[in-house]
Every structure is written in C-alpha cells, then in structure tokens.
Design a protein around this motif. Structure first.
Motif, PDB file in Angstrom:
ATOM      1  N   LEU A 232       0.411 -13.762 -15.466  1.00  0.00           N
ATOM      2  CA  LEU A 232       0.985 -13.076 -14.308  1.00  0.00           C
ATOM      3  C   LEU A 232       0.041 -11.997 -13.791  1.00  0.00           C
ATOM      4  O   LEU A 232      -0.189 -11.879 -12.578  1.00  0.00           O
ATOM      5  CB  LEU A 232       2.333 -12.460 -14.690  1.00  0.00           C
ATOM      6  N   ILE A 233      -0.520 -11.224 -14.694  1.00  0.00           N
ATOM      7  CA  ILE A 233      -1.440 -10.163 -14.296  1.00  0.00           C
ATOM      8  C   ILE A 233      -2.687 -10.756 -13.647  1.00  0.00           C
ATOM      9  O   ILE A 233      -3.186 -10.249 -12.635  1.00  0.00           O
ATOM     10  CB  ILE A 233      -1.804  -9.289 -15.513  1.00  0.00           C
ATOM     11  N   ALA A 234      -3.195 -11.845 -14.201  1.00  0.00           N
ATOM     12  CA  ALA A 234      -4.366 -12.504 -13.629  1.00  0.00           C
ATOM     13  C   ALA A 234      -4.089 -12.982 -12.211  1.00  0.00           C
ATOM     14  O   ALA A 234      -4.906 -12.783 -11.297  1.00  0.00           O
ATOM     15  CB  ALA A 234      -4.788 -13.680 -14.508  1.00  0.00           C
ATOM     16  N   VAL A 235      -2.949 -13.606 -12.014  1.00  0.00           N
ATOM     17  CA  VAL A 235      -2.606 -14.149 -10.697  1.00  0.00           C
ATOM     18  C   VAL A 235      -2.400 -13.033  -9.676  1.00  0.00           C
ATOM     19  O   VAL A 235      -2.852 -13.132  -8.522  1.00  0.00           O
ATOM     20  CB  VAL A 235      -1.354 -15.036 -10.811  1.00  0.00           C
ATOM     21  N   LEU A 236      -1.722 -11.957 -10.075  1.00  0.00           N
ATOM     22  CA  LEU A 236      -1.505 -10.860  -9.141  1.00  0.00           C
ATOM     23  C   LEU A 236      -2.810 -10.157  -8.792  1.00  0.00           C
ATOM     24  O   LEU A 236      -2.980  -9.658  -7.672  1.00  0.00           O
ATOM     25  CB  LEU A 236      -0.499  -9.871  -9.718  1.00  0.00           C
ATOM     26  N   LEU A 237      -3.749 -10.136  -9.726  1.00  0.00           N
ATOM     27  CA  LEU A 237      -5.069  -9.586  -9.429  1.00  0.00           C
ATOM     28  C   LEU A 237      -5.789 -10.469  -8.419  1.00  0.00           C
ATOM     29  O   LEU A 237      -6.428  -9.981  -7.475  1.00  0.00           O
ATOM     30  CB  LEU A 237      -5.872  -9.468 -10.715  1.00  0.00           C
ATOM     31  N   LEU A 238      -5.681 -11.786  -8.600  1.00  0.00           N
ATOM     32  CA  LEU A 238      -6.258 -12.712  -7.618  1.00  0.00           C
ATOM     33  C   LEU A 238      -5.637 -12.506  -6.245  1.00  0.00           C
ATOM     34  O   LEU A 238      -6.348 -12.422  -5.229  1.00  0.00           O
ATOM     35  CB  LEU A 238      -6.032 -14.158  -8.066  1.00  0.00           C
ATOM     36  N   GLU A 239      -4.319 -12.428  -6.194  1.00  0.00           N
ATOM     37  CA  GLU A 239      -3.658 -12.322  -4.898  1.00  0.00           C
ATOM     38  C   GLU A 239      -3.937 -10.979  -4.232  1.00  0.00           C
ATOM     39  O   GLU A 239      -3.960 -10.888  -3.003  1.00  0.00           O
ATOM     40  CB  GLU A 239      -2.150 -12.547  -5.048  1.00  0.00           C
ATOM     41  N   THR A 240      -4.170  -9.940  -5.021  1.00  0.00           N
ATOM     42  CA  THR A 240      -4.591  -8.670  -4.428  1.00  0.00           C
ATOM     43  C   THR A 240      -5.964  -8.818  -3.788  1.00  0.00           C
ATOM     44  O   THR A 240      -6.228  -8.284  -2.705  1.00  0.00           O
ATOM     45  CB  THR A 240      -4.623  -7.563  -5.495  1.00  0.00           C
ATOM     46  N   THR A 241      -6.833  -9.566  -4.450  1.00  0.00           N
ATOM     47  CA  THR A 241      -8.154  -9.836  -3.884  1.00  0.00           C
ATOM     48  C   THR A 241      -8.035 -10.646  -2.596  1.00  0.00           C
ATOM     49  O   THR A 241      -8.709 -10.358  -1.598  1.00  0.00           O
ATOM     50  CB  THR A 241      -9.030 -10.575  -4.905  1.00  0.00           C
ATOM     51  N   ASN A 242      -7.177 -11.663  -2.603  1.00  0.00           N
ATOM     52  CA  ASN A 242      -6.930 -12.424  -1.375  1.00  0.00           C
ATOM     53  C   ASN A 242      -6.466 -11.503  -0.253  1.00  0.00           C
ATOM     54  O   ASN A 242      -6.859 -11.655   0.914  1.00  0.00           O
ATOM     55  CB  ASN A 242      -5.866 -13.498  -1.625  1.00  0.00           C
ATOM     56  N   TYR A 243      -5.611 -10.555  -0.604  1.00  0.00           N
ATOM     57  CA  TYR A 243      -5.045  -9.624   0.375  1.00  0.00           C
ATOM     58  C   TYR A 243      -6.137  -8.856   1.107  1.00  0.00           C
ATOM     59  O   TYR A 243      -6.132  -8.737   2.338  1.00  0.00           O
ATOM     60  CB  TYR A 243      -4.104  -8.668  -0.353  1.00  0.00           C
ATOM     61  N   LEU A 244      -7.097  -8.339   0.356  1.00  0.00           N
ATOM     62  CA  LEU A 244      -8.099  -7.471   0.982  1.00  0.00           C
ATOM     63  C   LEU A 244      -9.217  -8.253   1.671  1.00  0.00           C
ATOM     64  O   LEU A 244      -9.930  -7.696   2.504  1.00  0.00           O
ATOM     65  CB  LEU A 244      -8.683  -6.503  -0.057  1.00  0.00           C
ATOM     66  N   GLU A 245      -9.365  -9.538   1.372  1.00  0.00           N
ATOM     67  CA  GLU A 245     -10.488 -10.300   1.917  1.00  0.00           C
ATOM     68  C   GLU A 245     -10.358 -10.618   3.404  1.00  0.00           C
ATOM     69  O   GLU A 245     -11.373 -10.801   4.088  1.00  0.00           O
ATOM     70  CB  GLU A 245     -10.674 -11.599   1.126  1.00  0.00           C
ATOM     71  N   HIS A 246      -9.118 -10.702   3.920  1.00  0.00           N
ATOM     72  CA  HIS A 246      -8.940 -11.083   5.325  1.00  0.00           C
ATOM     73  C   HIS A 246      -7.888 -10.237   6.028  1.00  0.00           C
ATOM     74  O   HIS A 246      -7.409 -10.625   7.100  1.00  0.00           O
ATOM     75  CB  HIS A 246      -8.555 -12.565   5.425  1.00  0.00           C
ATOM     76  N   TYR A 247      -7.532  -9.116   5.451  1.00  0.00           N
ATOM     77  CA  TYR A 247      -6.434  -8.309   5.977  1.00  0.00           C
ATOM     78  C   TYR A 247      -6.585  -8.021   7.470  1.00  0.00           C
ATOM     79  O   TYR A 247      -7.592  -7.475   7.925  1.00  0.00           O
ATOM     80  CB  TYR A 247      -6.345  -6.981   5.218  1.00  0.00           C
ATOM     81  N   GLY A 248      -5.559  -8.403   8.229  1.00  0.00           N
ATOM     82  CA  GLY A 248      -5.486  -8.060   9.646  1.00  0.00           C
ATOM     83  C   GLY A 248      -6.420  -8.813  10.563  1.00  0.00           C
ATOM     84  O   GLY A 248      -6.389  -8.614  11.782  1.00  0.00           O
ATOM     85  N   LEU A 249      -7.260  -9.691  10.013  1.00  0.00           N
ATOM     86  CA  LEU A 249      -8.206 -10.446  10.841  1.00  0.00           C
ATOM     87  C   LEU A 249      -7.549 -11.768  11.250  1.00  0.00           C
ATOM     88  O   LEU A 249      -6.962 -12.458  10.416  1.00  0.00           O
ATOM     89  CB  LEU A 249      -9.495 -10.709  10.065  1.00  0.00           C
ATOM     90  N   THR A 250      -7.650 -12.134  12.499  1.00  0.00           N
ATOM     91  CA  THR A 250      -6.934 -13.300  13.000  1.00  0.00           C
ATOM     92  C   THR A 250      -7.881 -14.301  13.656  1.00  0.00           C
ATOM     93  O   THR A 250      -8.954 -13.954  14.135  1.00  0.00           O
ATOM     94  CB  THR A 250      -5.859 -12.890  14.022  1.00  0.00           C
ATOM     95  N   ARG A 251      -7.423 -15.534  13.661  1.00  0.00           N
ATOM     96  CA  ARG A 251      -8.186 -16.632  14.273  1.00  0.00           C
ATOM     97  C   ARG A 251      -7.195 -17.620  14.864  1.00  0.00           C
ATOM     98  O   ARG A 251      -6.169 -17.933  14.239  1.00  0.00           O
ATOM     99  CB  ARG A 251      -9.053 -17.328  13.212  1.00  0.00           C
ATOM    100  N   GLU A 252      -7.466 -18.107  16.044  1.00  0.00           N
ATOM    101  CA  GLU A 252      -6.614 -19.113  16.665  1.00  0.00           C
ATOM    102  C   GLU A 252      -6.923 -20.491  16.079  1.00  0.00           C
ATOM    103  O   GLU A 252      -8.060 -20.763  15.668  1.00  0.00           O
ATOM    104  CB  GLU A 252      -6.831 -19.137  18.181  1.00  0.00           C
ATOM    105  N   ARG A 253      -5.926 -21.349  16.048  1.00  0.00           N
ATOM    106  CA  ARG A 253      -6.144 -22.728  15.589  1.00  0.00           C
ATOM    107  C   ARG A 253      -7.226 -23.392  16.442  1.00  0.00           C
ATOM    108  O   ARG A 253      -7.216 -23.287  17.669  1.00  0.00           O
ATOM    109  CB  ARG A 253      -4.859 -23.552  15.711  1.00  0.00           C
TER     110      ARG A 253
END
Length: 347
Positions: A232-253
């Motif tokens: 669980l700790i490993a996965v939440l650490l991964l998902e925190t990393t995912n969070y900061l890698e693209h936060y607020g940046l958007t792209r159209e299909r």
C-alpha cells in the motif's frame, strides 16, 4: 563514469535491513523524507563535478542491469520483512513496512516502469513480477497503453487536474487505472481470440494474491499485514509521483504529446535514485529512450524542487497550492504548446 551515480538507487534496497539490524528502524524514513530533500536542494541540478558523458549510450552495456538487479534484491527484502514480522510490536511492524514500502515503491516501481518500456522479454518479465510484489501488476498494462496515449486529457486518471488534492487523486487514479487496464486487456484478448486465462491483469493480480497468501502461511497474520502495508505504501508513493508529474497540465484529444505536458526536473541526486525519472518530458517524447539517455528539457514546465521534496509538498495540499499554482499560472500564460521535438540537454 557518470552512470555510476545510479548505483545510489541500490542503497535504498539494503537500507531497511541494514538500519533494522543496527537498531535504528526509523533511519530509512529519516534519510529518504528529510535528509534526501535537503541534500537534493543543496546539490541542485547537474553539479559542476558531474562531467557529462561523451555519448548517451556508452554506458548501456552495464547500466541496463541496474533496474534488473532491483527485482531480486527487493524480493529478498520483502521476504526478510515477512519473516521478522511476527516478532515485532504493531508500531515496529508499521515502521518496518513503511521503510520497505518506500524501497519497493521508490526504487522497485521506478525500476519496473523503466523495464516496462524496454523491448526485451527479460526486462518486461522483470517489470511484471516486480509490480506484482506490490500488488500493482496492472500498471504494466495501463501505463504504456493508457497513460502514454491519454496523457493530459480528461480521460487519463494518472493526470492530476488543477485544484485536485493528492488524496482525491489517489482514489481516482487507483480506480481509473485498474478499470482501464482491464478494458485494454479485454480488447487485446478479443483481437487475438484469447480466453480470460490469458488476461495479464488478472494473471498479475492472482500472482499478488498468491504472495499475500504465502506471507500469511509463512508468518501468520503479522506476515500478511506487513505485506499489505508495504504494498500500500509503495503504491501510494507511486501515485503521489504520478500526481506531481502532470499536475494541471492539459492536452486535447488528438493533440500531439509535447514537452509542455509534463513537469520536468534535473536534480542530480534524486534523479540518481530514480533512474532519471524527473526528466519526464523527454521520457514522454521518447518512451523508447533508456533512462541513462534521457535529457533535461529546459523548454518544458520546470518543477521548483526535485521529487524528494515535491512528494512532501503534495502531501500537504495548502503548501502544494502555494508553491505550484503561481508556477502553473506562468506556464499557462507562456507560449502555446508545440509538438515535442528531438531537443534537450544531454547528461
């Protein structure tokens, strides 16, 4: 010689065991979540004593093995943790699980991510069993065929939206990534005429369940609790990393993936521990490029600190917003997004 810095990643694998033997079971957490961010800030990006390599591929013959050796190392670490779990108090067990989960998440999943992008069977096989160790095998499917295709769009659960805190993101990404991985595997099986027995999401999920059951058989409920907590700790650490890698940046299909769709960083120390994961814009522009050949991308949005610090900020939403929202506003008012090109700064 510059590739030698990536050997630092292996220290985190032996750290929880070493400090436990020394009677300092909290030391791994102190080093990772306090000392590393400080050193990362002090050393900064590509220090003057870090000479750039003459060729980005010169080290591939041996550097390629660094992510690979993390898998047996982390399996040994988790097996050891399961074996000692029955001897520990609840507080000590939680402390050890947090230390081991930091290793299986920070180093293990990062290495699995790298190997999952390589074409060889050895790397992809190790990536899958490495992810199964933390119950997150579906990431192998969803990251390559889901996230890299849908980055920055509303369809991508691994792209954090503006104003979304990390805890809400965890829920959305955990559910959305698994659901989409299942959908992708159904599409693959139907296209190839395969049965559900060939579904890799369920195969890897079953492997993780087998590991959990084995931990319970070998070490009772304490072993099972330890295995679940470290995963669980490993996965939440991964998902925190995912969070900061693209936060607020958007792209159209349909819009080409550009450097502007990923937050980039070039901190020397945290990149050494994370196999250059912070050079994320170049990774999305060239996912086939091995980690030691990834380049810094000054044209991409730049994180103010390395991942070691940004993870901590993400866990405190008011601090995250205070640091990131002004920076994001500057990015949004900058020049329009252009398709990723073959540019950057080599290490």
């Amino acid at each position: 010689m510059n590739g030698l810095r990536f050997l630092l990643a292996l220290l985190l694998i032996i750290g929880p065991w070493h400090w436990f033997q020394k009677g300092l079971p909290w030391m791994t957490l102190l080093l990772v979540y306090a000392v590393l961010p400080l050193l990362d800030a002090l050393i900064g990006p590509r220090p003057s004593w870090s000479a750039p390599a003459a060729s980005t591929n010169v080290q591939r013959s041996w550097v390629a093995w660094l992510p690979r050796v993390t898998v047996p190392g982390l399996y040994a670490l988790v097996i050891w943790g399961v074996s000692v779990a029955p001897e520990l108090s609840p507080a000590a067990l939680l402390l050890l699980a947090a230390s081991v989960g930091t290793a299986t998440g920070g180093i293990g999943i990062t290495a699995a991510h790298e190997m999952g992008h390589r074409p060889g069977r050895l790397d992809r096989g190790l990536a899958q069993i490495g992810l199964a160790l933390v119950g997150y095998g579906h990431f192998y499917i969803e990251h390559n065929r889901g996230h890299h295709v849908r980055i920055g769009t509303r369809d991508d659960p691994a792209t954090a939206r503006f104003g979304e805190n990390v805890y809400a993101f965890w829920v959305r990404s955990l559910y959305g990534s698994f659901a989409h991985a299942l959908k992708l595997e159904v599409m693959r099986r139907e296209h190839r005429g395969l049965s559900v027995l060939h579904d890799r999401v369920w195969q890897l999920t079953a492997l993780s369940a087998a590991y959990a059951a084995l931990a319970c058989v070998l070490a009772g409920w304490a072993g099972l609790v330890f295995w679940v907590l470290q995963a669980l700790i490993a996965v939440l650490l991964l998902e925190t990393t995912n969070y900061l890698e693209h936060y607020g940046l958007t792209r159209e299909r349909g819009q080409p993936v550009a450097h502007a769709h990923s937050w980039d960083g070039d901190q020397w120390l945290s990149n050494a521990f994370l196999f250059n994961l912070e050079r994320h814009a170049d990774h999305h522009a060239h996912p086939e490029r091995p980690f030691e050949a990834l380049r810094a991308t000054p044209a991409a949005p730049q994180l103010p600190f390395g991942y070691a610090t940004m993870v901590l900020l993400a866990w405190v939403p008011p601090l995250w917003r205070a640091v990131m929202h002004p920076r994001l506003a500057k990015v949004q008012t900058a020049a329009s997004v252009t398709p990723a090109v073959n540019g950057g700064v080599a290490d």
